[in-house]
Design a protein around this motif. Structure first.
Motif, PDB file in Angstrom:
ATOM      1  N   SER A 207       4.802 -14.671 140.843  1.00  0.00           N
ATOM      2  CA  SER A 207       5.282 -15.326 141.952  1.00  0.00           C
ATOM      3  C   SER A 207       4.931 -14.842 143.680  1.00  0.00           C
ATOM      4  N   THR A 208       4.810 -12.937 142.959  1.00  0.00           N
ATOM      5  CA  THR A 208       3.880 -12.606 143.770  1.00  0.00           C
ATOM      6  C   THR A 208       2.316 -11.844 144.459  1.00  0.00           C
ATOM      7  N   LEU A 209       2.316 -12.406 142.835  1.00  0.00           N
ATOM      8  CA  LEU A 209       0.992 -11.284 142.762  1.00  0.00           C
ATOM      9  C   LEU A 209      -0.473 -12.852 143.543  1.00  0.00           C
ATOM     10  N   ARG A 210      -1.028 -12.038 144.444  1.00  0.00           N
ATOM     11  CA  ARG A 210      -2.326 -12.434 144.165  1.00  0.00           C
ATOM     12  C   ARG A 210      -3.924 -11.883 143.452  1.00  0.00           C
ATOM     13  N   LYS A 211      -3.342 -10.877 142.448  1.00  0.00           N
ATOM     14  CA  LYS A 211      -4.895 -10.458 142.095  1.00  0.00           C
ATOM     15  C   LYS A 211      -4.492  -9.868 140.498  1.00  0.00           C
ATOM     16  N   LEU A 212      -4.675 -10.108 139.356  1.00  0.00           N
ATOM     17  CA  LEU A 212      -4.869 -10.020 137.814  1.00  0.00           C
ATOM     18  C   LEU A 212      -5.754  -9.808 137.778  1.00  0.00           C
ATOM     19  N   ARG A 213      -5.399  -7.938 136.989  1.00  0.00           N
ATOM     20  CA  ARG A 213      -6.692  -7.817 135.917  1.00  0.00           C
ATOM     21  C   ARG A 213      -6.110  -7.909 134.282  1.00  0.00           C
ATOM     22  N   LEU A 214      -6.226  -7.854 133.755  1.00  0.00           N
ATOM     23  CA  LEU A 214      -6.235  -7.614 132.162  1.00  0.00           C
ATOM     24  C   LEU A 214      -6.988  -7.276 130.934  1.00  0.00           C
ATOM     25  N   ARG A 215      -6.388  -6.703 130.245  1.00  0.00           N
ATOM     26  CA  ARG A 215      -7.118  -6.298 129.243  1.00  0.00           C
ATOM     27  C   ARG A 215      -6.342  -5.470 128.395  1.00  0.00           C
ATOM     28  N   MET A 216      -6.467  -5.928 127.365  1.00  0.00           N
ATOM     29  CA  MET A 216      -5.647  -5.666 125.677  1.00  0.00           C
ATOM     30  C   MET A 216      -6.003  -5.519 125.003  1.00  0.00           C
ATOM     31  N   ARG A 217      -6.181  -4.786 123.591  1.00  0.00           N
ATOM     32  CA  ARG A 217      -5.889  -4.777 122.404  1.00  0.00           C
ATOM     33  C   ARG A 217      -5.363  -6.467 122.080  1.00  0.00           C
ATOM     34  N   GLU A 218      -4.005  -6.590 122.113  1.00  0.00           N
ATOM     35  CA  GLU A 218      -3.129  -7.505 121.821  1.00  0.00           C
ATOM     36  C   GLU A 218      -3.326  -8.419 122.998  1.00  0.00           C
ATOM     37  N   ALA A 230       7.860 -29.363 138.922  1.00  0.00           N
ATOM     38  CA  ALA A 230       7.429 -30.479 140.152  1.00  0.00           C
ATOM     39  C   ALA A 230       8.081 -29.930 141.135  1.00  0.00           C
ATOM     40  N   GLN A 231       9.752 -28.917 140.478  1.00  0.00           N
ATOM     41  CA  GLN A 231      10.600 -28.192 141.640  1.00  0.00           C
ATOM     42  C   GLN A 231       9.784 -26.430 141.599  1.00  0.00           C
ATOM     43  N   ALA A 232       8.846 -26.113 140.209  1.00  0.00           N
ATOM     44  CA  ALA A 232       8.701 -25.545 140.729  1.00  0.00           C
ATOM     45  C   ALA A 232       7.380 -24.544 141.884  1.00  0.00           C
ATOM     46  N   SER A 233       7.776 -23.672 142.604  1.00  0.00           N
ATOM     47  CA  SER A 233       6.737 -23.306 143.818  1.00  0.00           C
ATOM     48  C   SER A 233       5.894 -22.752 143.281  1.00  0.00           C
ATOM     49  N   PRO A 234       4.785 -23.195 143.836  1.00  0.00           N
ATOM     50  CA  PRO A 234       3.427 -22.686 143.420  1.00  0.00           C
ATOM     51  C   PRO A 234       2.757 -21.583 143.799  1.00  0.00           C
ATOM     52  N   LEU A 235       1.825 -21.036 142.230  1.00  0.00           N
ATOM     53  CA  LEU A 235       1.359 -19.397 142.950  1.00  0.00           C
ATOM     54  C   LEU A 235       0.848 -19.244 143.389  1.00  0.00           C
ATOM     55  N   ARG A 236       0.455 -17.917 144.426  1.00  0.00           N
ATOM     56  CA  ARG A 236      -0.057 -17.517 145.467  1.00  0.00           C
ATOM     57  C   ARG A 236      -1.588 -17.009 144.553  1.00  0.00           C
ATOM     58  N   LEU A 237      -1.827 -16.676 143.664  1.00  0.00           N
ATOM     59  CA  LEU A 237      -2.414 -16.269 142.936  1.00  0.00           C
ATOM     60  C   LEU A 237      -4.025 -16.130 143.282  1.00  0.00           C
ATOM     61  N   GLU A 238      -4.960 -15.480 143.453  1.00  0.00           N
ATOM     62  CA  GLU A 238      -6.628 -16.194 143.977  1.00  0.00           C
ATOM     63  C   GLU A 238      -7.378 -15.589 143.029  1.00  0.00           C
ATOM     64  N   GLN A 239      -6.924 -14.644 142.716  1.00  0.00           N
ATOM     65  CA  GLN A 239      -8.163 -13.711 141.451  1.00  0.00           C
ATOM     66  C   GLN A 239      -7.131 -13.897 139.929  1.00  0.00           C
ATOM     67  N   LEU A 240      -7.936 -14.381 139.152  1.00  0.00           N
ATOM     68  CA  LEU A 240      -7.366 -14.057 137.624  1.00  0.00           C
ATOM     69  C   LEU A 240      -8.795 -13.724 136.668  1.00  0.00           C
ATOM     70  N   ILE A 241      -8.765 -12.200 136.117  1.00  0.00           N
ATOM     71  CA  ILE A 241      -9.633 -11.874 135.321  1.00  0.00           C
ATOM     72  C   ILE A 241      -9.176 -11.427 134.100  1.00  0.00           C
ATOM     73  N   ILE A 242      -9.107 -12.223 132.634  1.00  0.00           N
ATOM     74  CA  ILE A 242      -8.933 -11.171 131.584  1.00  0.00           C
ATOM     75  C   ILE A 242     -10.276 -10.729 131.002  1.00  0.00           C
ATOM     76  N   ASN A 243     -10.529  -9.513 130.122  1.00  0.00           N
ATOM     77  CA  ASN A 243     -10.962  -9.435 129.224  1.00  0.00           C
ATOM     78  C   ASN A 243     -11.211  -9.106 127.836  1.00  0.00           C
ATOM     79  N   LEU A 244     -11.967  -9.723 127.256  1.00  0.00           N
ATOM     80  CA  LEU A 244     -11.490 -10.212 125.589  1.00  0.00           C
ATOM     81  C   LEU A 244     -12.521  -8.755 125.161  1.00  0.00           C
ATOM     82  N   SER A 245     -13.175  -8.459 125.318  1.00  0.00           N
ATOM     83  CA  SER A 245     -13.731  -6.899 125.301  1.00  0.00           C
ATOM     84  C   SER A 245     -13.490  -5.784 125.129  1.00  0.00           C
TER      85      SER A 245
END
Length: 353
Positions: A207-218, A230-245
């Motif tokens: 709900s508050t994140l602007r940037k999320l960078r994530l890497r986990m083994r699982e 429809a009633q849910a507030s839109p998120l403010r996330l601007e950058q989402l990066i998930i690394n699977l390597s």
């Protein structure tokens, strides 16, 4: 006009641009004058970095110092590389018998892993007190002094869950979580997790994140599944990066593996599972995008099985990008077209010298 004749606001801006790295290595800059000390102290407390060597000493015994951290810290960074004093441990493991022969016993770490994770849990319990926290970075890398052919996990699922569950829900705008150096294990030492699913815990901060960078083994697509009511507030996330390597260097060789699906069991004949996880993650991000109108970058980073080149899928355009060695996850990269990319199956290694 002298530097010290400037207003505090302008002087603070200059100090921010100059950076505080020199002040962290030498206290001389803090002793220029009382005014200089007050300005620099607030800046230094703004960024709190914790490592395995000092996490046990936090919070500080001084109530005043702890109060300053709670009031000023905006960026909390936890940097772990596992146990670091392997050379000393190996020396202790070498014993001589009655004949004068050197006997090498496997080194053991009595209590170190437990102490580290209990300290992380204690840090998690303190998280709600950080009143101005906006950036949270947690990185747990592979141990670099361990025997070449070995890999040791040192994180508990309950310690990571404690940190994420208690992190401030309001005000946190940047979350960087990279635990590629360790699977999540059980505190009882059985090697099996307690059944705590970490992925849903990350969503409570969306709900508050602007940037999320994530890497986990699982990891699994649930990490980005959001309510699209429809009633849910839109998120403010601007950058989402998930690394699977996942990459680690052992004995001069880079070993490359792929993250596996949460709860999934590795089987050597199920090679398409890695590609399936990548596709599912891309689909989940595309679906979640409907509730993220401000999203400007959304990509899943992986690697190609054929040549181990790092690549990324742009979830907004569908474009595939090749990233150079050592490039940042958000690097522009070079676009390419390929219909037959193959990916490493979870838990298997490929070596790149």
């Amino acid at each position: 006009m002298s530097l010290l004749s400037l207003p505090n606001e302008i002087l603070t801006s200059i100090l921010h641009l100059a950076g505080t790295s020199d002040c962290r290595t030498s206290c001389d800059r803090l002793l220029v004058c009382k005014r200089w000390y007050l300005l620099l102290r607030a800046m230094l407390l703004n960024h709190l970095e914790i490592t395995a060597s000092n996490i046990g000493r936090f919070p500080p015994t001084s109530k005043r110092a702890y109060r300053h951290h709670r009031q000023h810290t905006r960026h909390l960074s936890v940097q772990l590389v596992g146990y670091e004093d392997w050379e000393c441990l190996n020396r202790r493991a070498r014993k001589k018998n009655a004949k004068g022969e050197t006997i090498v016993r496997p080194p053991v770490l009595p209590g170190w892993t437990a102490d580290l994770n209990l300290a992380i849990i204690s840090l998690g319990e303190l998280m709600p007190s950080f009143q101005r926290l906006t950036h949270l970075t947690f990185r747990a890398r592979n141990e670099v002094h361990i025997a070449p052919a070995a890999h040791r996990d040192y994180l508990w699922d309950v310690s990571i869950a404690s940190l994420l569950a208690r992190a401030p829900m309001y005000g946190l705008t940047v979350l960087d979580l990279d635990t590629s150096g360790s699977h999540f294990e059980s505190p009882n030492g059985s090697g099996e997790a307690e059944g705590i699913h970490v992925c849903p815990l990350l969503k409570r901060h969306f709900s508050t994140l602007r940037k999320l960078r994530l890497r986990m083994r699982e990891i699994c697509p649930e990490v980005v599944e959001i309510c699209l009511d429809a009633q849910a507030s839109p998120l403010r996330l601007e950058q989402l990066i998930i690394n699977l390597s996942l990459q680690e260097e052992r004995d001069g060789t880079v070993h490359v593996t792929h993250a596996r699906r949460c709860g999934g069991q590795f089987h050597p004949f199920l090679r398409p599972a890695a590609a399936g996880l990548l596709e599912d993650m891309v689909d989940a991000v595309r679906e979640a995008r409907k509730g993220m109108p401000e999203l400007k970058m959304a990509r899943i980073v992986s690697h190609r099985d054929s040549d181990l080149e790092t690549m990324a899928v742009d979830c907004l355009t569908g474009q595939r990008l090749l990233l150079s060695d050592g490039a940042e996850w958000d690097d522009e990269g070079m676009a390419y077209n390929s219909d037959d990319d193959r990916f490493l199956s979870p838990g298997t290694d490929s070596d790149q010298v």
